[in-house]
Design an enzyme around this catalytic site. Sequence first.
Site, short mmCIF file in Angstrom:
data_model
loop_
_atom_site.label_atom_id
_atom_site.label_comp_id
_atom_site.label_asym_id
_atom_site.label_seq_id
_atom_site.Cartn_x
_atom_site.Cartn_y
_atom_site.Cartn_z
N ARG A 29 0.83 -1.20 0.00
CA ARG A 29 0.00 0.00 0.00
C ARG A 29 0.87 1.26 0.00
NH1 ARG A 29 -4.91 -2.05 0.29
NH2 ARG A 29 -5.15 -3.94 1.53
N ASP A 30 0.43 2.24 -0.80
CA ASP A 30 1.12 3.53 -0.84
C ASP A 30 0.97 4.21 0.52
OD1 ASP A 30 2.00 5.58 -3.39
OD2 ASP A 30 1.57 6.48 -1.45
N ILE A 31 2.04 4.82 0.98
CA ILE A 31 2.04 5.46 2.30
C ILE A 31 1.18 6.72 2.33
CG2 ILE A 31 4.04 7.00 2.03
CD1 ILE A 31 5.08 5.83 4.71
N ASN A 85 4.34 6.68 -13.32
CA ASN A 85 4.99 7.98 -13.49
C ASN A 85 6.41 7.74 -13.98
OD1 ASN A 85 2.85 9.67 -12.70
ND2 ASN A 85 3.28 9.26 -10.55
N VAL A 94 10.22 8.27 -6.80
CA VAL A 94 11.00 7.09 -6.41
C VAL A 94 11.46 6.41 -7.69
CG1 VAL A 94 11.02 4.89 -5.19
CG2 VAL A 94 9.69 6.82 -4.26
N HIS A 98 7.55 1.43 -10.42
CA HIS A 98 6.40 0.96 -9.66
C HIS A 98 5.13 1.32 -10.42
CE1 HIS A 98 7.68 4.95 -8.37
NE2 HIS A 98 6.39 5.25 -8.27
N HIS A 100 1.26 2.12 -10.07
CA HIS A 100 0.22 2.51 -9.11
C HIS A 100 -1.08 1.82 -9.53
CE1 HIS A 100 2.28 6.25 -7.45
NE2 HIS A 100 2.95 6.10 -8.57
P1 5GP Z 1 5.93 8.31 -7.83
O1 5GP Z 1 5.57 9.74 -7.52
O2 5GP Z 1 7.43 8.10 -7.90
O3 5GP Z 1 5.20 7.75 -9.02
O4 5GP Z 1 5.35 7.47 -6.62
C1 5GP Z 1 6.06 7.20 -5.45
C2 5GP Z 1 5.01 6.79 -4.46
O5 5GP Z 1 5.66 6.16 -3.39
C3 5GP Z 1 4.20 7.96 -3.88
O6 5GP Z 1 2.82 7.79 -4.17
C4 5GP Z 1 4.53 7.91 -2.39
O7 5GP Z 1 3.42 8.22 -1.57
C5 5GP Z 1 5.00 6.48 -2.19
N1 5GP Z 1 5.96 6.31 -1.11
C6 5GP Z 1 7.04 7.11 -0.85
N2 5GP Z 1 7.73 6.63 0.20
C7 5GP Z 1 7.06 5.50 0.60
C8 5GP Z 1 7.31 4.56 1.65
O8 5GP Z 1 8.26 4.65 2.43
N3 5GP Z 1 6.40 3.55 1.77
C9 5GP Z 1 5.33 3.41 0.93
N4 5GP Z 1 4.53 2.37 1.14
N5 5GP Z 1 5.10 4.27 -0.07
C10 5GP Z 1 5.94 5.30 -0.24
#
Ligand code: 5GP
Length: 112
Positions: A29-31, A85, A94, A98, A100
């Site tokens: 799950r996303d944080i 993304n 990140v 990944h 979503h």
């Molecule tokens: P991006 O913006 O790179 O597509 O998505 C990165 C996602 O990782 C974001 O939606 C963010 O909330 C999530 N995220 C960042 N740090 C952590 C973490 O430590 N644990 C979890 N579960 N999600 C994270």
Amino acid sequence: MSDCLFCRIVAAEIPADVVRETEHTIAFRDIAPHAPVHVLVVPREHHRDVAELAAHADLLQAVIAEAAAVAVQEGLTDGWRLLFNTGHDAGQTVFHVHAHVLGGEPLGALRG
Ligand code: 5GP
Ligand code: ZN
């Protein structure tokens, strides 16, 4: 890659709310969820983004198959969104690829 957040989650060095695991992928799950269901599906192997993952067809397929399995497991029978993304302009934060998986309510405009 010890400096990669998601490599550290894969290695269980950082806790995560894991919903599914396979030999090649992990889903958690996303944080900071943007929808009632917001799960990230990542390959265990480090690749920076979906453009790089595209060169690894089996692994890309495994990530997408797991995203579909998450949607079934989470009961997203009314639909769901799959989003990668990629790079600065998409807001990627990140740099371990990944997917979503978003759902659980009408999602409206594109978002991740
Ligand atoms: P991006 O913006 O790179 O597509 O998505 C990165 C996602 O990782 C974001 O939606 C963010 O909330 C999530 N995220 C960042 N740090 C952590 C973490 O430590 N644990 C979890 N579960 N999600 C994270
Ligand atoms: Zn990584």
